[in-house]
Write a protein that holds these residues in place. Structure first.
Motif, PDB file in Angstrom:
ATOM      1  N   LYS A  58      39.505   4.871  13.554  1.00 30.86           N
ATOM      2  CA  LYS A  58      40.859   4.499  13.941  1.00 30.86           C
ATOM      3  C   LYS A  58      41.932   5.104  13.050  1.00 30.86           C
ATOM      4  CE  LYS A  58      41.858   0.907  15.858  1.00 30.86           C
ATOM      5  NZ  LYS A  58      42.036   0.421  17.166  1.00 30.86           N
ATOM      6  N   ALA A  59      41.546   5.842  12.023  1.00 28.67           N
ATOM      7  CA  ALA A  59      42.548   6.331  11.079  1.00 28.67           C
ATOM      8  C   ALA A  59      42.176   7.720  10.589  1.00 28.67           C
ATOM      9  CB  ALA A  59      42.665   5.372   9.904  1.00 28.67           C
ATOM     10  N   LEU A  60      43.135   8.355   9.946  1.00 29.55           N
ATOM     11  CA  LEU A  60      42.946   9.683   9.366  1.00 29.55           C
ATOM     12  C   LEU A  60      42.919   9.569   7.847  1.00 29.55           C
ATOM     13  CD1 LEU A  60      45.489  11.339  11.696  1.00 29.55           C
ATOM     14  CD2 LEU A  60      43.149  12.119  11.473  1.00 29.55           C
ATOM     15  N   ALA A  61      42.026  10.312   7.216  1.00 32.09           N
ATOM     16  CA  ALA A  61      41.883  10.248   5.764  1.00 32.09           C
ATOM     17  C   ALA A  61      42.881  11.176   5.083  1.00 32.09           C
ATOM     18  CB  ALA A  61      40.467  10.643   5.363  1.00 32.09           C
ATOM     19  N   LEU A  62      43.451  10.686   3.990  1.00 35.26           N
ATOM     20  CA  LEU A  62      44.281  11.517   3.132  1.00 35.26           C
ATOM     21  C   LEU A  62      43.395  12.161   2.084  1.00 35.26           C
ATOM     22  CD1 LEU A  62      47.269   9.089   2.568  1.00 35.26           C
ATOM     23  CD2 LEU A  62      47.380  11.285   3.705  1.00 35.26           C
ATOM     24  N   ARG A  63      43.841  13.286   1.539  1.00 37.57           N
ATOM     25  CA  ARG A  63      43.100  13.910   0.445  1.00 37.57           C
ATOM     26  C   ARG A  63      43.335  13.075  -0.813  1.00 37.57           C
ATOM     27  NH1 ARG A  63      45.722  19.173   1.209  1.00 37.57           N
ATOM     28  NH2 ARG A  63      45.256  19.511   3.371  1.00 37.57           N
ATOM     29  N   GLU A 119      40.930  10.505  -3.910  1.00 39.20           N
ATOM     30  CA  GLU A 119      39.624  10.055  -4.374  1.00 39.20           C
ATOM     31  C   GLU A 119      39.401   8.574  -4.115  1.00 39.20           C
ATOM     32  OE1 GLU A 119      38.888  11.231  -8.388  1.00 39.20           O
ATOM     33  OE2 GLU A 119      39.579  13.277  -8.026  1.00 39.20           O
ATOM     34  N   THR A 120      40.440   7.837  -3.782  1.00 38.68           N
ATOM     35  CA  THR A 120      40.317   6.395  -3.615  1.00 38.68           C
ATOM     36  C   THR A 120      40.131   5.960  -2.173  1.00 38.68           C
ATOM     37  OG1 THR A 120      42.720   6.222  -3.539  1.00 38.68           O
ATOM     38  CG2 THR A 120      41.659   5.864  -5.673  1.00 38.68           C
ATOM     39  N   GLY A 121      40.135   6.861  -1.221  1.00 42.34           N
ATOM     40  CA  GLY A 121      39.925   6.486   0.175  1.00 42.34           C
ATOM     41  C   GLY A 121      41.157   5.875   0.799  1.00 42.34           C
ATOM     42  N   VAL A 122      42.176   6.671   0.996  1.00 40.16           N
ATOM     43  CA  VAL A 122      43.415   6.217   1.619  1.00 40.16           C
ATOM     44  C   VAL A 122      43.446   6.755   3.042  1.00 40.16           C
ATOM     45  CG1 VAL A 122      45.923   6.233   1.461  1.00 40.16           C
ATOM     46  CG2 VAL A 122      44.544   6.264  -0.622  1.00 40.16           C
ATOM     47  N   TYR A 123      43.842   5.893   3.983  1.00 39.27           N
ATOM     48  CA  TYR A 123      43.830   6.262   5.400  1.00 39.27           C
ATOM     49  C   TYR A 123      45.160   5.931   6.050  1.00 39.27           C
ATOM     50  CZ  TYR A 123      38.869   6.626   4.616  1.00 39.27           C
ATOM     51  OH  TYR A 123      37.655   6.994   4.124  1.00 39.27           O
ATOM     52  N   LEU A 124      45.507   6.709   7.065  1.00 37.05           N
ATOM     53  CA  LEU A 124      46.713   6.468   7.860  1.00 37.05           C
ATOM     54  C   LEU A 124      46.316   6.188   9.299  1.00 37.05           C
ATOM     55  CD1 LEU A 124      49.176   9.271   6.717  1.00 37.05           C
ATOM     56  CD2 LEU A 124      49.194   6.868   6.083  1.00 37.05           C
ATOM     57  N   ARG A 125      46.981   5.220   9.888  1.00 38.33           N
ATOM     58  CA  ARG A 125      46.772   4.928  11.299  1.00 38.33           C
ATOM     59  C   ARG A 125      47.695   5.814  12.126  1.00 38.33           C
ATOM     60  NH1 ARG A 125      48.216  -1.079  10.064  1.00 38.33           N
ATOM     61  NH2 ARG A 125      49.861   0.194   9.232  1.00 38.33           N
ATOM     62  N   PRO A 126      47.421   5.972  13.413  1.00 37.03           N
ATOM     63  CA  PRO A 126      48.302   6.794  14.254  1.00 37.03           C
ATOM     64  C   PRO A 126      49.758   6.338  14.245  1.00 37.03           C
ATOM     65  CG  PRO A 126      46.230   6.470  15.377  1.00 37.03           C
ATOM     66  CD  PRO A 126      46.182   5.626  14.132  1.00 37.03           C
ATOM     67  N   ARG A 127      50.016   5.049  14.195  1.00 41.51           N
ATOM     68  CA  ARG A 127      51.421   4.610  14.164  1.00 41.51           C
ATOM     69  C   ARG A 127      52.102   5.009  12.857  1.00 41.51           C
ATOM     70  NH1 ARG A 127      49.515  -1.213  14.773  1.00 41.51           N
ATOM     71  NH2 ARG A 127      48.831  -1.756  12.690  1.00 41.51           N
ATOM     72  N   ASP A 128      51.319   5.140  11.771  1.00 40.81           N
ATOM     73  CA  ASP A 128      51.893   5.645  10.517  1.00 40.81           C
ATOM     74  C   ASP A 128      52.219   7.126  10.645  1.00 40.81           C
ATOM     75  OD1 ASP A 128      51.533   3.114   9.347  1.00 40.81           O
ATOM     76  OD2 ASP A 128      49.480   3.617   8.780  1.00 40.81           O
ATOM     77  N   LEU A 129      51.371   7.858  11.368  1.00 44.23           N
ATOM     78  CA  LEU A 129      51.665   9.276  11.619  1.00 44.23           C
ATOM     79  C   LEU A 129      52.965   9.415  12.402  1.00 44.23           C
ATOM     80  CD1 LEU A 129      48.190  10.725  12.654  1.00 44.23           C
ATOM     81  CD2 LEU A 129      49.368  11.003  10.487  1.00 44.23           C
ATOM     82  N   GLU A 130      53.172   8.531  13.391  1.00 48.73           N
ATOM     83  CA  GLU A 130      54.417   8.556  14.164  1.00 48.73           C
ATOM     84  C   GLU A 130      55.625   8.370  13.255  1.00 48.73           C
ATOM     85  OE1 GLU A 130      54.165   5.499  17.129  1.00 48.73           O
ATOM     86  OE2 GLU A 130      52.471   6.470  18.147  1.00 48.73           O
TER      87      GLU A 130
END
Length: 187
Positions: free
Chosen positions: A102-107, A109-120
């Motif tokens: 359900k989300a996209l990973a950021l580069r 080391e701690t595992g941060v993710y963005l949801r599609p609404r955050d991309l918007e």
């Protein structure tokens, strides 16, 4: 006697990376179907128990069995059986399929993710900062960001918005595709 305390960064281990957020997938639909079937069987069982206790006049179960008794094999029985096998196989495959991401990973080391609404939100903010942009609307999935821009008559707005959004999303491990539609303002 005084003790020296080591800084926290020397004594603590770094945090483990977060796991990728995943959705429920289609398995709950199968669960709802099975639950509804179990409830229906329970209702028929309770009604039959009430009949056996003399509280109701007829039994749905007895009437159904009497109606089916003496039936000969027919094409509809075969078709119903095939349909039930297909539904059963679909439920099994659905239950065993991996759940969707359900989300996209950021580069990081701690595992941060963005949801599609955050991309918007990020895409809208990046597009708003481009000179000549008057109004922005964005929609996003994990694979694509669509931006609709109302702008002044500048011809480079689409290219500038695309560059700004791609730059803003460049910290993602797999940046989504960006498409920009520009309409000129009549203001």
């Amino acid at each position: 006697m005084t003790e020296t305390v080591a800084p926290a960064s020397e004594t603590q281990q770094p945090m483990d990376a977060a796991k990728q957020p995943i959705g429920a997938g289609p398995a709950p639909l199968g669960g709802l179907l099975v639950a509804a079937l179990i409830v229906a069987v329970g209702v028929v069982g309770v009604q039959h128990a009430l009949y056996a206790g003399g509280l109701v006049g007829t039994s749905w179960l007895d009437e159904t069995i009497a109606g089916v008794d003496g039936l000969r094999s027919a094409l509809w029985v075969l078709l119903l059986g095939v349909a039930l096998v297909i539904v059963g196989v679909w439920l099994l495959v659905t239950a065993l399929r991996p759940r969707p991401k359900k989300a996209l990973a950021l580069r990081a080391e701690t595992g941060v993710y963005l949801r599609p609404r955050d991309l918007e939100r990020l895409a809208s903010a990046a597009a708003t900062d481009v000179p000549g942009v008057l109004d922005v609307s964005a929609s996003a999935t994990r694979r694509k960001v669509k931006i609709t821009v109302e702008a002044t008559g500048d011809q480079d707005v689409a290219a500038n918005v695309t560059a700004a959004v791609r730059d803003r999303l460049s910290s993602l491990e797999r940046p989504p595709g960006v498409s920009v539609a520009v309409s000129e303002s009549g203001r």
